[in-house]
Design a protein around this motif. Structure first.
Motif, mmCIF file in Angstrom:
data_model
loop_
_atom_site.group_PDB
_atom_site.id
_atom_site.type_symbol
_atom_site.label_atom_id
_atom_site.label_comp_id
_atom_site.label_asym_id
_atom_site.label_seq_id
_atom_site.Cartn_x
_atom_site.Cartn_y
_atom_site.Cartn_z
ATOM 1 N N PHE A 9 0.863 -1.187 0.000
ATOM 2 C CA PHE A 9 0.000 0.000 0.000
ATOM 3 C C PHE A 9 0.895 1.232 0.000
ATOM 4 C CE2 PHE A 9 -4.183 -1.652 2.079
ATOM 5 C CZ PHE A 9 -4.529 -2.218 0.863
ATOM 6 N N HIS A 10 0.745 2.029 -1.049
ATOM 7 C CA HIS A 10 1.636 3.179 -1.210
ATOM 8 C C HIS A 10 1.114 4.390 -0.434
ATOM 9 C CE1 HIS A 10 4.611 5.636 -3.181
ATOM 10 N NE2 HIS A 10 3.689 6.506 -3.505
ATOM 11 N N HIS A 11 0.799 4.196 0.879
ATOM 12 C CA HIS A 11 0.327 5.329 1.680
ATOM 13 C C HIS A 11 1.399 6.394 1.780
ATOM 14 C CE1 HIS A 11 -2.357 2.481 4.187
ATOM 15 N NE2 HIS A 11 -3.000 2.979 3.175
ATOM 16 N N SER A 12 0.977 7.634 1.637
ATOM 17 C CA SER A 12 1.904 8.708 1.933
ATOM 18 C C SER A 12 1.572 9.178 3.366
ATOM 19 C CB SER A 12 1.653 9.814 0.913
ATOM 20 O OG SER A 12 2.071 11.028 1.398
ATOM 21 N N PRO A 13 2.453 9.455 4.297
ATOM 22 C CA PRO A 13 3.895 9.481 4.096
ATOM 23 C C PRO A 13 4.579 8.156 4.466
ATOM 24 C CG PRO A 13 3.359 10.434 6.215
ATOM 25 C CD PRO A 13 2.075 9.938 5.632
ATOM 26 N N SER A 14 3.813 7.117 4.868
ATOM 27 C CA SER A 14 4.519 5.900 5.271
ATOM 28 C C SER A 14 3.956 4.680 4.552
ATOM 29 C CB SER A 14 4.462 5.717 6.787
ATOM 30 O OG SER A 14 3.150 5.863 7.237
ATOM 31 N N PRO A 15 4.526 4.363 3.393
ATOM 32 C CA PRO A 15 4.095 3.181 2.655
ATOM 33 C C PRO A 15 4.265 1.927 3.503
ATOM 34 C CG PRO A 15 5.721 4.447 1.408
ATOM 35 C CD PRO A 15 5.661 5.048 2.761
ATOM 36 N N VAL A 16 3.449 0.920 3.235
ATOM 37 C CA VAL A 16 3.492 -0.274 4.080
ATOM 38 C C VAL A 16 3.209 -1.512 3.234
ATOM 39 C CG1 VAL A 16 1.042 -0.093 4.745
ATOM 40 C CG2 VAL A 16 2.620 -1.236 6.269
ATOM 41 N N VAL A 17 3.834 -2.631 3.625
ATOM 42 C CA VAL A 17 3.494 -3.931 3.041
ATOM 43 C C VAL A 17 2.650 -4.676 4.066
ATOM 44 C CG1 VAL A 17 4.427 -6.186 2.370
ATOM 45 C CG2 VAL A 17 5.525 -4.075 1.555
ATOM 46 N N LEU A 18 1.484 -5.172 3.648
ATOM 47 C CA LEU A 18 0.693 -6.026 4.533
ATOM 48 C C LEU A 18 1.199 -7.454 4.331
ATOM 49 C CD1 LEU A 18 -2.958 -4.753 3.894
ATOM 50 C CD2 LEU A 18 -1.141 -3.707 5.230
ATOM 51 N N ALA A 19 1.571 -8.108 5.423
ATOM 52 C CA ALA A 19 2.123 -9.476 5.351
ATOM 53 C C ALA A 19 1.170 -10.387 6.105
ATOM 54 C CB ALA A 19 3.516 -9.500 5.961
ATOM 55 N N ILE A 20 0.464 -11.239 5.360
ATOM 56 C CA ILE A 20 -0.638 -12.005 5.951
ATOM 57 C C ILE A 20 -0.319 -13.498 5.908
ATOM 58 C CG2 ILE A 20 -3.149 -12.333 5.854
ATOM 59 C CD1 ILE A 20 -2.911 -9.784 3.846
ATOM 60 N N GLY A 21 -0.827 -14.207 6.903
ATOM 61 C CA GLY A 21 -0.590 -15.652 6.974
ATOM 62 C C GLY A 21 0.416 -15.969 8.062
ATOM 63 N N PRO A 22 0.334 -17.168 8.644
ATOM 64 C CA PRO A 22 1.180 -17.491 9.797
ATOM 65 C C PRO A 22 2.665 -17.563 9.467
ATOM 66 C CG PRO A 22 -0.047 -19.427 9.077
ATOM 67 C CD PRO A 22 -0.578 -18.276 8.292
ATOM 68 N N ASP A 23 3.011 -17.912 8.212
ATOM 69 C CA ASP A 23 4.448 -17.970 7.875
ATOM 70 C C ASP A 23 5.056 -16.572 7.916
ATOM 71 O OD1 ASP A 23 4.333 -20.691 7.550
ATOM 72 O OD2 ASP A 23 3.976 -20.587 5.387
ATOM 73 N N ALA A 24 4.332 -15.596 7.366
ATOM 74 C CA ALA A 24 4.833 -14.212 7.390
ATOM 75 C C ALA A 24 4.939 -13.726 8.831
ATOM 76 C CB ALA A 24 3.902 -13.309 6.588
#
Ligand code: HEM
Length: 473
Positions: free
Chosen positions: A72-87
């Protein structure tokens, strides 16, 4: 995609907004890593509104349609959502030390400066070892006595029975603060009323500041109020440390003033202030959310409520201790199932400190990564009929929480796993025991369904109108 019940036209429009695929960063040539793909969302807001309104429901939908890693290219702090138990496992165990707690900075950083969860690596270990002295078995025994004293009084005295307008969440929040005043600050409820009320308001301002849409200090908005609240809390606790340094007592502030690890290391006054502010927030909001969710689930499932009440009846009304609370095994199952379905901390954030990889995808240094235990808690590959309230799923031989090491992680994991887990469980069970001894819990109407706001720690949007029917004994 379909719309969730109760979703506004705006929310539905946002959820159905056309996905414009973007890439986080090109993986290094020859690395064999895949890029993380995602979407920019709305200008400035990105996907904040869907995340705040839909929380785990929205992220579960993304997982089903977009896979385990989403940018998610949120400004000012982009973030990766990491889903699932392995992540979740990779991020929590952090074997290569590639992920830092700095990921929390954009969420709570300015308001909870140098709280334990905001410290990293060696410095974190150093502080956690000293803080651990506040959670020994002997300390917990003292806290339970204090908690029970407050809870017994408030539940019997201040709560309104037989009234469908009585709102459980604000009542639980006030109770959690009364508990915190006694257990954390060594103040009796009602004592020093003006000053404590000011501290209470300051806490409220700091805890909601992280959900501000306008993320800069513009009066009179949330971010600005949060920063002002932080100043009030610093002043209050700095003075309180002076009072407690030379005092005796079993409250946590006094304990922290004297705590020492095995090598004789102690906290400075400023450390005590920072830890107290963070811990009171961590304890209050999460415990309030847990107790509220449990009361809701028990009201909706009278068979479980009766089972829990029968166990409470066997203990009776004498003052509680840890041994008595351990006998309330049904409450343990109900608590786990409530934490699974209504997880108080739906996600945790980390920041990549160097270029690294996650589940075969490339993550560049500096990117924030949010992992979602609350979504793992509802994956059909891990849980049988995941939306169903079924506390027996935690009992062997089913033991569904053991299907993956991180299938069930409401308390986090790894070096930053909740230090207050045992304290929290004891507090929640004390409250529920006293409530079940005094009242039967009922939904306001048979079709009532709770809706949560996910701007911060989840809060019921309607305050949770649970009806309390006094029990005649
Ligand atoms: C009752 C329900 C509670 C829940 C569900 C809960 C959940 C969590 C979670 C998920 C984390 C990990 C955050 C991360 O990964 O960055 C955490 C950390 C923490 N919690 Fe709790 N918590 C609860 C109660 C409490 C209580 C009662 C206290 C204090 C008395 C407390 C103090 C802390 C502290 C100090 C940390 C930071 C630990 C570290 O970074 O080493 N929590 N909590």
């Amino acid at each position: 995609m379909g719309n969730l019940p109760g979703m506004s036209v705006l929310e539905a429009g946002l959820r159905n907004h056309e996905w414009k695929q973007i890439m986080l960063a090109e993986p290094p040539p020859g690395s064999g890593l895949k890029p993380v793909l995602g979407d920019a969302g709305l200008p400035v807001l990105g996907h904040l509104i869907e995340l705040f309104r839909g929380g785990p429901d929205y992220v579960l939908h993304l997982h089903q349609t977009r896979g385990p890693l989403i940018y998610f290219h949120h400004s000012p702090s982009p973030v990766v959502l990491a889903i699932g138990p392995d992540a979740t496992q990779e991020l929590y165990t952090n074997r290569k030390k590639d992920f830092s707690q700095r990921g929390w900075d954009p969420v709570i950083g300015p308001f909870f400066t140098r709280g334990l969860t905001l410290l990293d690596f060696d410095e974190h270990r150093h502080h956690r070892r000293i803080l651990q002295q506040a959670f020994t078995a002997a300390r917990l025994t003292d806290y339970v006595e204090l908690i029970d004293r407050v809870v017994s009084k408030v539940v019997a005295r201040d709560w309104v029975a037989d009234d469908a307008r009585f709102l459980l969440h604000p009542a639980m929040k006030a109770l959690a603060f009364d508990i915190a005043s006694v257990v954390f600050m060594g103040r009796e409820p009602g004592a020093d009323h003006e000053r404590i009320a000011k501290v209470h308001r300051a806490f409220a301002a700091t805890t909601v500041a992280g959900e501000a849409i306008l993320r800069s200090p513009v009066p009179p908005f949330k971010w600005w109020r949060g920063l002002r609240g932080r100043v009030v809390l610093e002043e209050y606790f700095a003075a309180a440390v002076q009072e407690h340094r030379d005092a005796g007592g079993t409250d946590m502030l006094t304990v922290l003033c004297h705590a020492e690890d095995e090598d004789g290391n102690r906290f400075t006054d400023t450390d005590v202030v920072n830890h107290m502010i963070f811990m009171m927030m961590a304890a209050d909001d999460a415990a309030t959310s847990t107790v509220t969710a449990m009361a809701y689930r028990l009201a909706a499932h009278p068979e479980w409520q009766e089972r829990a009440r029968d166990e409470s009846a066997r203990i009776g009304d004498c003052p509680l201790d840890i041994e008595a609370l351990e006998k309330l095994e049904t409450l343990d199952l109900v608590m786990n199932e409530s934490l699974r379905l209504d997880t108080p901390l739906p996600f945790s954030v980390r920041k990549a400190v160097r270029d690294t990889d996650l589940l075969g995808h490339y993550l560049p240094a500096g990117i924030n990564v949010a992992t979602w235990p609350s979504v793992n808690h509802r994956l059909s590959e891990l849980w049988t009929d995941p939306e169903k309230f079924d506390p027996d799923r935690f009992v062997a031989p089913r033991a569904e929480h053991k299907r993956h090491r991180y299938a069930f992680a409401p308390w986090g994991g790894g070096a930053h796993k909740c230090i207050g887990m045992t304290f929290g469980r004891l507090e929640v069970k004390t409250v529920m025991h006293r409530v079940l001894r005094s009242y039967r819990l009922e939904l306001p109407h048979p079709n009532y369904r709770a809706r949560w706001d996910y701007g911060g720690v989840p809060v019921p949007t309607d305050g949770m109108p649970i009806v309390l029917r006094p029990l005649t004994r």
